[in-house]
Write a protein that holds these residues in place. Structure first.
Motif, PDB file in Angstrom:
ATOM      1  N   ALA A  36      44.713  36.850  25.721  1.00 52.22           N
ATOM      2  CA  ALA A  36      43.858  37.596  26.648  1.00 52.22           C
ATOM      3  C   ALA A  36      43.606  36.779  27.909  1.00 52.22           C
ATOM      4  CB  ALA A  36      42.532  37.943  25.965  1.00 52.22           C
ATOM      5  N   SER A  37      43.354  35.486  27.741  1.00 44.65           N
ATOM      6  CA  SER A  37      43.124  34.611  28.890  1.00 44.65           C
ATOM      7  C   SER A  37      44.354  34.562  29.782  1.00 44.65           C
ATOM      8  CB  SER A  37      42.758  33.210  28.411  1.00 44.65           C
ATOM      9  OG  SER A  37      42.570  32.338  29.501  1.00 44.65           O
ATOM     10  N   ASP A  38      45.544  34.480  29.160  1.00 46.29           N
ATOM     11  CA  ASP A  38      46.792  34.462  29.928  1.00 46.29           C
ATOM     12  C   ASP A  38      46.958  35.744  30.751  1.00 46.29           C
ATOM     13  OD1 ASP A  38      47.382  31.989  28.866  1.00 46.29           O
ATOM     14  OD2 ASP A  38      48.778  32.770  27.353  1.00 46.29           O
ATOM     15  N   LEU A  39      46.406  36.845  30.246  1.00 50.86           N
ATOM     16  CA  LEU A  39      46.517  38.141  30.928  1.00 50.86           C
ATOM     17  C   LEU A  39      45.333  38.412  31.858  1.00 50.86           C
ATOM     18  CD1 LEU A  39      47.734  40.285  27.878  1.00 50.86           C
ATOM     19  CD2 LEU A  39      49.116  39.544  29.819  1.00 50.86           C
ATOM     20  N   GLY A  40      44.453  37.432  31.969  1.00 51.48           N
ATOM     21  CA  GLY A  40      43.296  37.599  32.847  1.00 51.48           C
ATOM     22  C   GLY A  40      42.182  38.437  32.254  1.00 51.48           C
ATOM     23  N   ILE A  41      42.157  38.554  30.923  1.00 47.34           N
ATOM     24  CA  ILE A  41      41.133  39.337  30.227  1.00 47.34           C
ATOM     25  C   ILE A  41      40.140  38.377  29.587  1.00 47.34           C
ATOM     26  CG2 ILE A  41      40.716  40.984  28.362  1.00 47.34           C
ATOM     27  CD1 ILE A  41      43.642  41.931  28.787  1.00 47.34           C
ATOM     28  N   THR A  42      38.875  38.565  29.851  1.00 48.41           N
ATOM     29  CA  THR A  42      37.849  37.683  29.308  1.00 48.41           C
ATOM     30  C   THR A  42      37.413  38.166  27.927  1.00 48.41           C
ATOM     31  OG1 THR A  42      37.015  37.172  31.512  1.00 48.41           O
ATOM     32  CG2 THR A  42      35.549  36.699  29.664  1.00 48.41           C
ATOM     33  N   ALA A  43      37.481  37.275  26.944  1.00 46.29           N
ATOM     34  CA  ALA A  43      37.033  37.605  25.597  1.00 46.29           C
ATOM     35  C   ALA A  43      35.516  37.451  25.522  1.00 46.29           C
ATOM     36  CB  ALA A  43      37.703  36.691  24.577  1.00 46.29           C
ATOM     37  N   THR A  44      34.843  38.464  25.019  1.00 51.91           N
ATOM     38  CA  THR A  44      33.385  38.442  24.907  1.00 51.91           C
ATOM     39  C   THR A  44      32.989  38.434  23.436  1.00 51.91           C
ATOM     40  OG1 THR A  44      33.188  39.705  26.962  1.00 51.91           O
ATOM     41  CG2 THR A  44      31.246  39.620  25.536  1.00 51.91           C
ATOM     42  N   MET A  45      32.154  37.459  23.061  1.00 44.99           N
ATOM     43  CA  MET A  45      31.673  37.350  21.693  1.00 44.99           C
ATOM     44  C   MET A  45      30.157  37.476  21.690  1.00 44.99           C
ATOM     45  SD  MET A  45      34.629  36.694  20.130  1.00 44.99           S
ATOM     46  CE  MET A  45      34.273  35.991  18.519  1.00 44.99           C
ATOM     47  N   VAL A  46      29.625  38.197  20.723  1.00 46.78           N
ATOM     48  CA  VAL A  46      28.178  38.310  20.521  1.00 46.78           C
ATOM     49  C   VAL A  46      27.881  37.994  19.063  1.00 46.78           C
ATOM     50  CG1 VAL A  46      26.164  39.829  20.558  1.00 46.78           C
ATOM     51  CG2 VAL A  46      27.913  40.036  22.337  1.00 46.78           C
ATOM     52  N   GLU A  47      27.086  36.936  18.842  1.00 49.81           N
ATOM     53  CA  GLU A  47      26.735  36.499  17.494  1.00 49.81           C
ATOM     54  C   GLU A  47      27.989  36.279  16.644  1.00 49.81           C
ATOM     55  OE1 GLU A  47      24.039  39.447  16.030  1.00 49.81           O
ATOM     56  OE2 GLU A  47      22.417  38.840  17.373  1.00 49.81           O
ATOM     57  N   GLY A  48      29.015  35.700  17.273  1.00 52.73           N
ATOM     58  CA  GLY A  48      30.247  35.382  16.572  1.00 52.73           C
ATOM     59  C   GLY A  48      31.193  36.535  16.359  1.00 52.73           C
ATOM     60  N   ARG A  49      30.858  37.718  16.889  1.00 53.65           N
ATOM     61  CA  ARG A  49      31.709  38.899  16.703  1.00 53.65           C
ATOM     62  C   ARG A  49      32.314  39.316  18.038  1.00 53.65           C
ATOM     63  NH1 ARG A  49      28.389  42.764  12.421  1.00 53.65           N
ATOM     64  NH2 ARG A  49      28.158  41.189  10.779  1.00 53.65           N
ATOM     65  N   ARG A  50      33.591  39.695  17.988  1.00 50.14           N
ATOM     66  CA  ARG A  50      34.310  40.048  19.196  1.00 50.14           C
ATOM     67  C   ARG A  50      33.957  41.450  19.673  1.00 50.14           C
ATOM     68  NH1 ARG A  50      38.949  37.914  21.122  1.00 50.14           N
ATOM     69  NH2 ARG A  50      39.475  36.922  19.137  1.00 50.14           N
ATOM     70  N   ILE A  51      33.670  41.566  20.981  1.00 52.29           N
ATOM     71  CA  ILE A  51      33.524  42.873  21.600  1.00 52.29           C
ATOM     72  C   ILE A  51      34.923  43.366  21.960  1.00 52.29           C
ATOM     73  CG2 ILE A  51      32.518  44.188  23.497  1.00 52.29           C
ATOM     74  CD1 ILE A  51      30.448  43.031  21.571  1.00 52.29           C
ATOM     75  N   THR A  52      35.277  44.548  21.478  1.00 48.02           N
ATOM     76  CA  THR A  52      36.636  45.053  21.658  1.00 48.02           C
ATOM     77  C   THR A  52      36.627  46.235  22.615  1.00 48.02           C
ATOM     78  OG1 THR A  52      37.133  44.378  19.372  1.00 48.02           O
ATOM     79  CG2 THR A  52      38.720  45.797  20.470  1.00 48.02           C
ATOM     80  N   ASP A  53      36.797  45.936  23.918  1.00 44.97           N
ATOM     81  CA  ASP A  53      36.941  47.023  24.892  1.00 44.97           C
ATOM     82  C   ASP A  53      38.404  47.466  24.912  1.00 44.97           C
ATOM     83  OD1 ASP A  53      38.263  45.035  26.301  1.00 44.97           O
ATOM     84  OD2 ASP A  53      36.700  44.792  27.813  1.00 44.97           O
ATOM     85  N   GLU A  54      38.749  48.381  25.796  1.00 47.09           N
ATOM     86  CA  GLU A  54      40.113  48.919  25.794  1.00 47.09           C
ATOM     87  C   GLU A  54      41.156  47.831  26.025  1.00 47.09           C
ATOM     88  OE1 GLU A  54      40.874  52.317  28.173  1.00 47.09           O
ATOM     89  OE2 GLU A  54      39.118  53.422  27.517  1.00 47.09           O
ATOM     90  N   ALA A  55      40.879  46.934  26.977  1.00 46.16           N
ATOM     91  CA  ALA A  55      41.844  45.877  27.279  1.00 46.16           C
ATOM     92  C   ALA A  55      42.006  44.937  26.094  1.00 46.16           C
ATOM     93  CB  ALA A  55      41.389  45.104  28.519  1.00 46.16           C
ATOM     94  N   MET A  56      40.890  44.561  25.461  1.00 43.64           N
ATOM     95  CA  MET A  56      40.975  43.648  24.321  1.00 43.64           C
ATOM     96  C   MET A  56      41.607  44.323  23.115  1.00 43.64           C
ATOM     97  SD  MET A  56      40.645  40.604  23.319  1.00 43.64           S
ATOM     98  CE  MET A  56      39.719  39.902  24.694  1.00 43.64           C
ATOM     99  N   LEU A  57      41.395  45.624  22.950  1.00 44.82           N
ATOM    100  CA  LEU A  57      42.042  46.331  21.845  1.00 44.82           C
ATOM    101  C   LEU A  57      43.557  46.250  21.973  1.00 44.82           C
ATOM    102  CD1 LEU A  57      41.792  48.135  19.316  1.00 44.82           C
ATOM    103  CD2 LEU A  57      41.829  50.114  20.849  1.00 44.82           C
TER     104      LEU A  57
END
Length: 262
Positions: free
Chosen positions: A48-69
């Motif tokens: 995701a970082s290589d593609l310019g997408i920021t990974a977001t974590m809340v309380e150790g769990r990944r937020i999965t938006d369309e780009a991250m999916l």
């Protein structure tokens, strides 16, 4: 009933090629019917970082938006899944890589938005695993390898916790097989002393769980893991084992990590 192992590995194995290679060699020689479930590790975050997408974590769990999916689907159900399958084939284990969408094997629903919007994260409902389809694959001599991707039956892929997938599979197949659910991670089991790797508790019964929580021996992230494990046992799973991936073959002697039973 014949024996079935449902074994889950996490990022601590996926992220390290040598550890993964050792594990796959051991898994391949473990006798009996087997299912492997894997998470994704840090590869998705790096891609995701290589593609310019920021990974977001809340309380150790990944937020999965369309780009991250899109990223986690490519990594979990694609790259990682096929690397695991190829590694098992190299060790003589006839594996078949799957997501929940393949064969309509695991359906989920998008997690409802509450205090946190987790995005395209899937929750598995009861009776959402097609035990007939999975049993047919096992009966045909295949070892299913499930990634952490499910679907909702309406064309939507969902990112789903691999621990949850492993538990759902074990529960769904418990009426057909003598089923053991195995969680492989970086510790030797449930430790009496978190600083002492030799202090693994050999066996915990349901009635002992509350006392271990009260005493603080079971704490933090181990509490939900054991809670979910005993829920699976209550729903028909024969046993749940928690231990170090390198010790996998000790399952044959019932000396692997900590064994949870009714």
């Amino acid at each position: 009933m014949s024996k079935l192992w449902v074994i889950k590995i996490g990022g601590n194995i996926i992220d390290h090629p040598e550890a993964l290679g050792r594990f796959l060699a051991h898994f391949a020689v473990l006798r009996g019917n087997k299912i492997l479930v894997h998470g994704g590790g840090k590869i998705a975050t790096r891609m995701a970082s290589d593609l310019g997408i920021t990974a977001t974590m809340v309380e150790g769990r990944r937020i999965t938006d369309e780009a991250m999916l899109r990223v986690v689907t490519m990594v979990y159900a694609g790259l990682t899944n096929k690397q695991v399958v190829a590694g098992l084939q190299a060790n003589g284990c006839n594996a078949i890589g799957l997501s929940g969408a393949d064969g309509n094997t695991i359906k989920a629903i998008k997690r409802p938005v509450a205090a946190i919007d987790y995005g395209y994260v899937g929750d598995i409902l009861p009776n959402s695993v097609d035990a007939d389809a999975i049993g047919a694959l096992i009966g045909a001599g295949f070892t299913p390898v499930f990634s952490a991707i499910t679907h909702d039956g309406n064309g939507q892929l969902l990112n789903t916790n691999a621990d949850t997938i492993a538990s759902a599979l074990a529960v769904a197949l418990a009426s057909r097989y003598q089923t053991s659910l195995v969680y492989c991670f970086e510790k030797r089991g449930v430790l009496r002393d978190v600083n002492d790797e030799t202090s693994a508790i050999p066996e915990i019964r349901t009635a002992e769980f509350e006392a271990l929580k009260t005493s603080g021996i079971v704490a933090d992230g181990m509490i939900p893991k054991l809670h979910n494990a005993f829920e699976a046992i209550a729903k028909g799973v024969d046993e749940v084992c928690i231990g170090h991936a390198d010790d996998l073959l000790l399952l044959r002697e019932q000396r692997f990590g900590t064994r949870l039973i009714k």
